[in-house]
Design a protein around this motif. Structure first.
Motif, mmCIF file in Angstrom:
data_model
loop_
_atom_site.group_PDB
_atom_site.id
_atom_site.type_symbol
_atom_site.label_atom_id
_atom_site.label_comp_id
_atom_site.label_asym_id
_atom_site.label_seq_id
_atom_site.Cartn_x
_atom_site.Cartn_y
_atom_site.Cartn_z
ATOM 1 N N PRO A 148 -0.795 9.869 3.887
ATOM 2 C CA PRO A 148 0.089 10.629 5.032
ATOM 3 C C PRO A 148 0.170 9.065 5.812
ATOM 4 N N TRP A 149 1.154 7.943 5.479
ATOM 5 C CA TRP A 149 0.892 6.895 6.529
ATOM 6 C C TRP A 149 1.863 7.536 7.086
ATOM 7 N N VAL A 150 1.363 6.689 8.448
ATOM 8 C CA VAL A 150 2.083 6.816 9.850
ATOM 9 C C VAL A 150 3.008 5.369 10.638
ATOM 10 N N PRO A 151 4.436 6.175 10.511
ATOM 11 C CA PRO A 151 5.698 5.507 10.004
ATOM 12 C C PRO A 151 5.761 4.162 11.112
ATOM 13 N N ARG A 152 6.194 3.752 11.076
ATOM 14 C CA ARG A 152 5.673 2.450 11.723
ATOM 15 C C ARG A 152 7.270 1.396 11.772
ATOM 16 N N ALA A 153 7.374 0.540 12.871
ATOM 17 C CA ALA A 153 8.238 -0.239 13.189
ATOM 18 C C ALA A 153 7.350 -1.498 13.060
ATOM 19 N N LYS A 154 7.910 -2.562 12.612
ATOM 20 C CA LYS A 154 7.311 -4.243 13.361
ATOM 21 C C LYS A 154 8.193 -4.690 14.086
ATOM 22 N N ILE A 155 8.095 -5.172 15.097
ATOM 23 C CA ILE A 155 9.212 -5.745 15.677
ATOM 24 C C ILE A 155 9.012 -7.048 15.877
ATOM 25 N N PHE A 156 9.539 -8.244 15.848
ATOM 26 C CA PHE A 156 9.472 -9.978 15.889
ATOM 27 C C PHE A 156 10.460 -9.884 16.795
ATOM 28 N N ALA A 157 9.890 -10.981 17.923
ATOM 29 C CA ALA A 157 10.962 -12.358 18.726
ATOM 30 C C ALA A 157 10.048 -12.669 19.264
ATOM 31 N N GLY A 158 10.952 -14.138 19.070
ATOM 32 C CA GLY A 158 10.417 -15.434 19.558
ATOM 33 C C GLY A 158 10.719 -16.689 18.622
ATOM 34 N N LYS A 159 11.136 -17.610 20.019
ATOM 35 C CA LYS A 159 11.810 -18.887 19.640
ATOM 36 C C LYS A 159 10.635 -20.192 18.805
ATOM 37 N N ALA A 160 10.960 -20.829 17.255
ATOM 38 C CA ALA A 160 10.867 -22.147 17.447
ATOM 39 C C ALA A 160 10.780 -23.483 17.838
ATOM 40 N N VAL A 201 11.987 -4.867 2.409
ATOM 41 C CA VAL A 201 11.661 -3.704 3.184
ATOM 42 C C VAL A 201 12.961 -2.613 3.369
ATOM 43 N N ASN A 202 13.410 -3.106 4.550
ATOM 44 C CA ASN A 202 14.342 -2.396 4.816
ATOM 45 C C ASN A 202 15.070 -1.377 4.343
ATOM 46 N N SER A 203 15.389 -2.549 2.944
ATOM 47 C CA SER A 203 16.282 -1.978 1.502
ATOM 48 C C SER A 203 15.710 -1.274 0.181
ATOM 49 N N ASP A 204 14.365 -0.583 0.410
ATOM 50 C CA ASP A 204 13.443 -0.384 -0.370
ATOM 51 C C ASP A 204 13.484 1.211 0.155
ATOM 52 N N PRO A 205 14.078 1.592 -0.811
ATOM 53 C CA PRO A 205 13.969 3.338 -0.246
ATOM 54 C C PRO A 205 12.689 4.283 -1.216
ATOM 55 N N THR A 206 11.681 3.067 -1.940
ATOM 56 C CA THR A 206 10.658 3.908 -2.376
ATOM 57 C C THR A 206 9.941 4.507 -1.054
ATOM 58 N N VAL A 207 9.399 3.355 0.079
ATOM 59 C CA VAL A 207 9.103 3.285 1.098
ATOM 60 C C VAL A 207 9.244 4.762 2.265
ATOM 61 N N ARG A 208 10.408 5.323 1.757
ATOM 62 C CA ARG A 208 10.715 5.934 2.875
ATOM 63 C C ARG A 208 11.351 5.873 3.828
ATOM 64 N N GLY A 209 11.852 4.713 4.663
ATOM 65 C CA GLY A 209 11.878 4.877 5.655
ATOM 66 C C GLY A 209 10.821 4.175 6.989
ATOM 67 N N ALA A 222 1.247 -1.312 -0.366
ATOM 68 C CA ALA A 222 0.088 0.118 -0.068
ATOM 69 C C ALA A 222 1.038 1.504 0.042
ATOM 70 N N MET A 223 1.276 1.184 0.936
ATOM 71 C CA MET A 223 2.660 2.459 1.091
ATOM 72 C C MET A 223 3.389 2.344 -0.543
ATOM 73 N N ARG A 224 3.770 1.008 -1.649
ATOM 74 C CA ARG A 224 4.486 1.181 -2.502
ATOM 75 C C ARG A 224 3.093 2.336 -3.600
ATOM 76 N N ALA A 225 1.630 1.986 -3.164
ATOM 77 C CA ALA A 225 1.087 1.678 -4.497
ATOM 78 C C ALA A 225 0.687 3.675 -4.467
ATOM 79 N N GLN A 226 0.693 3.628 -2.742
ATOM 80 C CA GLN A 226 -0.023 5.640 -2.194
ATOM 81 C C GLN A 226 1.176 6.207 -1.729
ATOM 82 N N PRO A 227 1.765 5.906 -2.580
ATOM 83 C CA PRO A 227 2.814 7.346 -1.860
ATOM 84 C C PRO A 227 1.829 8.543 -1.134
ATOM 85 N N THR A 228 1.876 9.422 -1.755
ATOM 86 C CA THR A 228 1.451 10.548 -1.300
ATOM 87 C C THR A 228 0.322 10.521 0.115
#
Length: 814
Positions: A578-590, A611-619, A570-576
């Motif tokens: 007003p997206w909320v900046p978001r950090a998705k954080i995961f942790a856990g063992k399998a 995601v982290n290496s794609d400049p189009t989402v502008r961080g 969605a962020m790439r499809a609608q770059p203009t």
């Protein structure tokens, strides 16, 4: 020496300074000018430990002298984390030790960082046991926790090229200054062999193998240091560790096989059970610690009270899940075979002694063991299980139970290769059986234990889980704690109910700003942790969206990942927009053998890499999977979380305790009405939590009757776009088919209703973004979460256990 003027130093600081330096010199054998952080950690721990031992001895003496009833808490896990910081907090010594070490030019935080997390647990089961031990000490309830002293714990999780790898957790490699080896407290635990009949008709088990259990004790100090209980862990040793003749003849490996076989019992938590050898080792572990613990209880009881007939008056044994359930048969063996009680009297004592906590609604998660394995490994216990079952079924038949009901309540499952149902054994052998949330307890009566509830009505009760606020607020979030104390006073430190006094401040703009500022401090600290561990730079002003827990399909980390991909698309499809900046954080063992869970970990890391290496989402979107999740990492993450992901399939999570920890620290929950989420929503208010998805009843019907995930995909452009991206290799370009099987499996049999709840989850996440975009609304809800969760203190839970199940009185605290 202390670097300030003696006139400026409190006498207590001088005394503590001398004690720490003496420990450094005489116990650690280090020189002050050359001591490293590990040396100072050992010296400080030994000095603090001395402050605990006198009180520990007094508490143990009081139990003996006053004839107090004691709780014996049996658990395969005790996820206690680091102990030094916890002990300092409970003793009220943190500031003093910080001053004294600063005078020695030593940083307390660096010292605390030297302690490894005790690798004695995996997830919520073990952390609950740790919180309960803390609360029993803090309330003055005499208790001893029994478990296994795992040399390597579960495993240390590494993530290489996005994949989980397991290596041993060598937490004991440098020793453990908190434990005391009790070389005089040993018990022999038998395996195999045969059952013989003596001349007097008494049955006698003649084991083919004997393993020795050696006790290691750790003091568990409560709040204000007024009461200290014991955590007793068993280490396995061979009774004949080296066959010298074989060794001298050149068979160096064979000569040590008995030692290797015995010590394997206490090497690793939850060894893989997908092979017969792994299943046998798990059963050996469970019987080993249950037998040693029961032998220890009985020996202590007879020494203190003399009469075995009063056992249930002086000891209450809590079975934490089914792992120690074999203890029901073992106590009967000890009472009948060793202490020569009549069966009916022994059974009366045994049932009055045991109570059982169930932690799962999934039938496949309730332990069962093949009858041939039980008969070979524990022949006398298996005889006793048959006898318990025969009497149990006779009583049920006498009450009118038909064949179908008798089959359902039998301890022996005859439909899956003849297996012993350990949940049934724990249920039948206990006077009370409790669930761990209101929803879970209600569902127990209609699902996994429906038939047993019919033949044993009134045995099931509820005890909603809790957490120790001392660890998860005072210790983990000192900045927020200080703000709360400054606002409503220090009495809240002793009485969590005082948190409700924060409610009027929820609409106070100044207080909201201070609350948000404390969150920002915690987020900055987590940003540093993430950067150091995985090299990902997070924006501390972004919404920290966190899911940290054991990786399992029913906990639905996959649903969270699907939303992450939806956001990315969605962020790439609608770059203009007003997206909320978001950090998705995961942790856990399998679990090492849980391939699907490990594939989900890999997908999370692959999505993060793209995601982290794609400049189009502008961080605006970052994804971080933090390896080797443990208590210490949780203490960094939870105070920094803005959004708490509690998104299990409704009706499958018994309770959860992570949901309580996050809410206590002011994170808002996004979740299903599952487990304790139901009770959290009732207390914080539906306006201050984001609920989505199917409820337990409809979810159960859908799972039972069948669900068409392909139809859900066809009806949702959002879902189809996400699954197509994953299946086609967008996140695995070097191996385009890597996740094709995962997606096809999801569409063919979506047992955990990920696709069914996807659209509802996305809508709820939109509501999250809207609320975040209005800071006043967000922080009002955050404050109300902290203010309204006092009921989820483990002190409240333990008081309910003590009064309604254990019948144990707290000792007076001076």
């Amino acid at each position: 020496m202390i670097k300030t003027s003696p006139m400026d130093v409190p006498a207590g600081d001088v005394e503590l300074h001398e004690l720490i330096v003496n420990k450094l010199i005489y116990s650690v054998a280090a020189r002050e000018e050359r001591a490293g952080p590990r040396d100072w950690f050992l010296a400080t721990t030994l000095a603090v430990r001395d402050r605990i031992i006198d009180r520990w001895r007094l508490c143990n003496a009081a139990i003996a002298d006053e004839g107090r009833k004691q709780v014996c808490y049996l658990s395969m896990e005790f996820l206690i984390g680091r102990l030094l910081g916890d002990a300092l907090g409970n003793l009220g010594m943190t500031d003093q030790v910080r001053r004294v070490l600063a005078g020695l030019e030593v940083n307390l935080d660096e010292v605390l960082g030297q302690e490894p997390d005790a690798a004695l647990g995996n997830g919520g089961l073990g952390r609950l046991a740790a919180c309960f031990m803390d609360s029993m000490s803090s309330l003055g309830i005499p208790a001893i926790g029994y478990g296994i002293r795992y040399e390597h714990g579960l495993f240390r999780q590494l993530v290489r090229e996005g994949q989980q790898q397991e290596v041993p957790e060598d937490w004991l490699s440098l020793g453990n200054p908190w434990e005391f080896e009790r070389s005089s407290v040993t018990y022999d635990v038998g395996f195999g062999g045969h059952v013989a009949q003596a001349a007097d008709g008494q049955l006698e088990w003649v084991p083919g193998e004997t393993v020795r259990a050696i006790a290691y004790d750790t003091p568990v100090v409560g709040w204000r240091g007024r009461w200290v209980n014991t955590l007793r862990l068993w280490s396995a040793r061979a009774t004949d560790p080296l066959h010298l003749d074989a060794f001298n003849s050149g068979d160096h490996v064979g000569a040590q096989l008995a030692r290797v076989r015995a010590e394997a019992i206490s090497r690793v938590l939850y060894p893989g059970d997908d092979s017969p050898a792994g299943q046998e080792l798990r059963l050996r572990q469970e019987y080993f610690f249950a037998s040693a613990s029961l032998q220890d209880m009985i020996r202590r009881h007879v020494r203190l009270h003399g009469d075995i007939l009063t056992l249930a008056d002086k000891i209450s044994v809590q079975l934490n899940d089914t792992h120690p359930a074999v203890g029901v048969a073992e106590l009967m063996r000890l009472l009948v075979d060793v202490h020569e009680l009549e069966w009916e009297k022994a059974w009366e004592i045994s049932r009055a002694t045991f109570s059982y906590t169930n932690h799962t609604l999934m039938p496949e998660a309730l332990e069962s063991w093949p009858v041939p394995l039980m008969e070979r490994l524990l022949p006398r216990n298996m005889q006793i299980i048959y006898m318990i079952n025969g009497r149990h079924l006779e009583a049920a038949r006498a009450d009118g139970a038909g064949d179908a009901l008798l089959s359902a309540v039998s301890l022996i499952d005859e439909h899956h290769g003849r297996r012993v149902r350990m949940g049934h054994l724990a249920f039948i052998g206990s006077h009370k059986v409790n669930g761990v949330s209101a929803l879970h307890t209600g569902l127990m009566k209609t699902t996994v234990f429906a038939e047993l509830n019919r033949v044993c009505p009134g045995r099931i009760t509820n005890k909603t889980n809790g957490i120790t606020f001392r660890r998860w607020l005072l210790r983990a979030n000192p900045g927020l704690t200080q703000l709360i104390v400054d606002t409503i006073g220090p009495r809240v430190l002793d009485d969590p109910e005082r948190l409700a006094d924060l409610v009027p401040y929820a609409r106070d703009a100044a207080f909201q700003q201070e609350f948000a500022a404390q969150r920002q401090v915690a987020k900055q600290a987590l940003v540093r942790v993430v950067q150091e561990r995985i090299g990902v730079q997070l924006d501390p002003h972004a919404l920290f969206d966190v899911q940290i827990k054991r990786i399992h399909e029913y906990k639905r980390q996959l649903l969270n990942i699907l939303h992450t991909v939806w956001l990315y698309n969605a962020m790439r499809a609608q770059p203009t927009s007003p997206w909320v900046p978001r950090a998705k954080i995961f942790a856990g063992k399998a679990a090492p053998s849980y391939r699907q869970a490990k594939l989900i970990i890999r997908l999370a890391n692959d999505v993060a890499r793209v995601v982290n290496s794609d400049p189009t989402v502008r961080g605006l979107l970052k994804v971080a999977f933090l390896p080797n999740y443990n208590v210490t990492l949780a203490e960094s993450i939870i105070p920094a979380a803005d959004l708490s992901e509690q998104i299990s399939t409704a009706g499958l999570e018994a309770s959860g305790t992570g949901n309580m920890k996050f809410a206590l620290n002011g994170a808002l929950t996004i979740g299903t009405l599952d487990g304790a989420n139901v009770e959290i929503s009732e207390r914080v208010g539906l306006d201050n939590i984001f609920i989505f998805g199917l409820e337990a009843g409809p979810a159960s019907v859908l799972r039972r009757d069948g669900y068409d995930a392909r139809a859900a995909m066809a009806a949702s452009d959002d879902l189809s776009g996400v699954l197509e991206a994953i299946s086609s290799g967008v996140f695995s370009p070097g191996e385009p088919d890597r996740y094709k099987g995962l997606v096809e499996g999801l569409l063919a049999h979506d047992h955990f209703l990920v696709t069914a709840d996807f659209d509802s989850y996305v809508r709820a996440q939109r509501h999250v973004a809207t609320r975040w975009s209005s800071p006043s609304d967000w922080w009002r809800s955050a404050v109300l979460n902290t203010a309204n969760v006092a009921w989820f203190s483990s002190d409240r839970t333990i008081q309910e256990y003590a009064g309604e199940i254990w019948q144990v009185r707290a000792a007076p605290l001076d």
